[in-house]
Design a protein around this motif. Structure first.
Motif, PDB file in Angstrom:
ATOM      1  N   THR A 174       1.667  11.485   2.129  1.00 43.62           N
ATOM      2  CA  THR A 174       2.569  10.925   1.123  1.00 43.62           C
ATOM      3  C   THR A 174       3.811  10.355   1.784  1.00 43.62           C
ATOM      4  O   THR A 174       4.277   9.262   1.426  1.00 43.62           O
ATOM      5  N   ASN A 188      -2.820  11.701  -0.751  1.00 38.95           N
ATOM      6  CA  ASN A 188      -1.615  10.910  -0.920  1.00 38.95           C
ATOM      7  C   ASN A 188      -1.184  10.897  -2.386  1.00 38.95           C
ATOM      8  O   ASN A 188      -1.950  10.493  -3.257  1.00 38.95           O
ATOM      9  N   ALA A 189       0.035  11.303  -2.662  1.00 40.34           N
ATOM     10  CA  ALA A 189       0.512  11.388  -4.044  1.00 40.34           C
ATOM     11  C   ALA A 189       0.639  10.026  -4.714  1.00 40.34           C
ATOM     12  O   ALA A 189       0.740   9.940  -5.944  1.00 40.34           O
ATOM     13  N   ILE A 205       5.051  18.692  -4.375  1.00 42.51           N
ATOM     14  CA  ILE A 205       3.625  18.490  -4.139  1.00 42.51           C
ATOM     15  C   ILE A 205       2.908  19.829  -3.944  1.00 42.51           C
ATOM     16  O   ILE A 205       3.322  20.643  -3.114  1.00 42.51           O
ATOM     17  N   THR A 222       3.509  16.094  -8.647  1.00 36.12           N
ATOM     18  CA  THR A 222       2.240  15.355  -8.633  1.00 36.12           C
ATOM     19  C   THR A 222       1.076  16.317  -8.383  1.00 36.12           C
ATOM     20  O   THR A 222       0.543  16.390  -7.280  1.00 36.12           O
ATOM     21  N   HIS A 252       3.033   7.043   3.543  1.00 43.22           N
ATOM     22  CA  HIS A 252       2.832   5.953   2.582  1.00 43.22           C
ATOM     23  C   HIS A 252       4.163   5.523   1.977  1.00 43.22           C
ATOM     24  O   HIS A 252       4.410   4.314   1.810  1.00 43.22           O
ATOM     25  N   CYS A 281      -1.067  16.674   2.585  1.00 40.78           N
ATOM     26  CA  CYS A 281      -0.485  15.920   1.476  1.00 40.78           C
ATOM     27  C   CYS A 281       0.958  15.497   1.732  1.00 40.78           C
ATOM     28  O   CYS A 281       1.357  14.397   1.346  1.00 40.78           O
ATOM     29  N   LYS A 310      -3.450  12.482  -9.345  1.00 48.18           N
ATOM     30  CA  LYS A 310      -3.673  12.699  -7.915  1.00 48.18           C
ATOM     31  C   LYS A 310      -5.060  13.313  -7.701  1.00 48.18           C
ATOM     32  O   LYS A 310      -5.389  14.346  -8.254  1.00 48.18           O
TER      33      LYS A 310
END
Length: 199
Positions: free
Chosen positions: A149, A116-117, A12, A59, A152, A145, A112
């Motif tokens: 991520t 959040n990725a 990321i 991402t 989630h 991030c 993206k």
């Protein structure tokens, strides 16, 4: 690798606006990145253990020239718009050149637009279609991030591991705080060397 289930490495924020010396947001993560060795350690991980991951995914975040995707942004997204970072087609939005040698093993997931990725991307679909159970996170920014991520992913039922030496934040204190106090609440924290030693 001593991890359970099929595993994906998620990269990321490895883009020029963060990691290039002339990157628009380079100063934001420079000190933490230097201390954690995020880039050196991530490249070392790819050199020594890339083949043990069932999937390696990147991402990147991209915006159009006028940032139409961001309606009344706040926080870091407002800053990104104000300074003109991560504009599609600009060098700052490009993946750092250090990752180009690994292009054949990295699957890039576009779309993206935020922290959040998983948001606005087909990342979950890609992970499910490859029967991924365990997601290992590397990159920046740890408190933004990476954390959003990771949370989630945990909510979706994935096992989450954050690599403390393959991530960086806005300050050294912030990096340490998240690795010691936040990530253990929903996942695990490891050093990349422990993954390499286990291969």
């Amino acid at each position: 690798m001593s991890t359970s289930g099929r595993t994906a490495l998620l990269l990321i924020g490895f883009q020029n606006d963060y990691f290039a010396k002339d990157g628009i947001l380079h100063a934001v993560i420079e000190e933490s990145s230097r201390v954690s060795g995020v880039l050196k350690n991530t490249l070392n991980l790819l050199d020594n253990s890339a083949e043990v991951f069932d999937l390696v995914v990147s991402t990147p975040i991209h915006f159009t020239d006028d940032y139409a995707e961001l309606e009344e942004p706040v926080g870091i997204l407002r800053t990104i718009k104000e300074v003109g970072a991560f504009r599609a087609g600009k060098s700052g939005a490009e993946t750092i050149p250090e990752l180009k040698p690994y292009a054949d093993i990295i699957t890039e997931v576009p779309g993206k637009r935020g922290l959040n990725a998983f948001s606005n991307t087909h990342l979950e679909e890609l992970l499910r279609s490859n029967d991924i159970e365990h997601l290992i996170l590397a990159g920046t920014v740890t408190s933004i991030c990476i954390d959003s991520t990771g949370r989630h992913a945990a909510d979706l039922g994935f096992k989450v591991t954050v690599l403390s030496d393959c991530t960086s934040s806005r300050t050294i204190f912030e990096q340490d705080f998240y690795c010691e106090n936040v990530f253990p609440l929903y996942g695990s924290v490891r050093n990349s060397s422990t993954l390499i030693e286990a291969t």
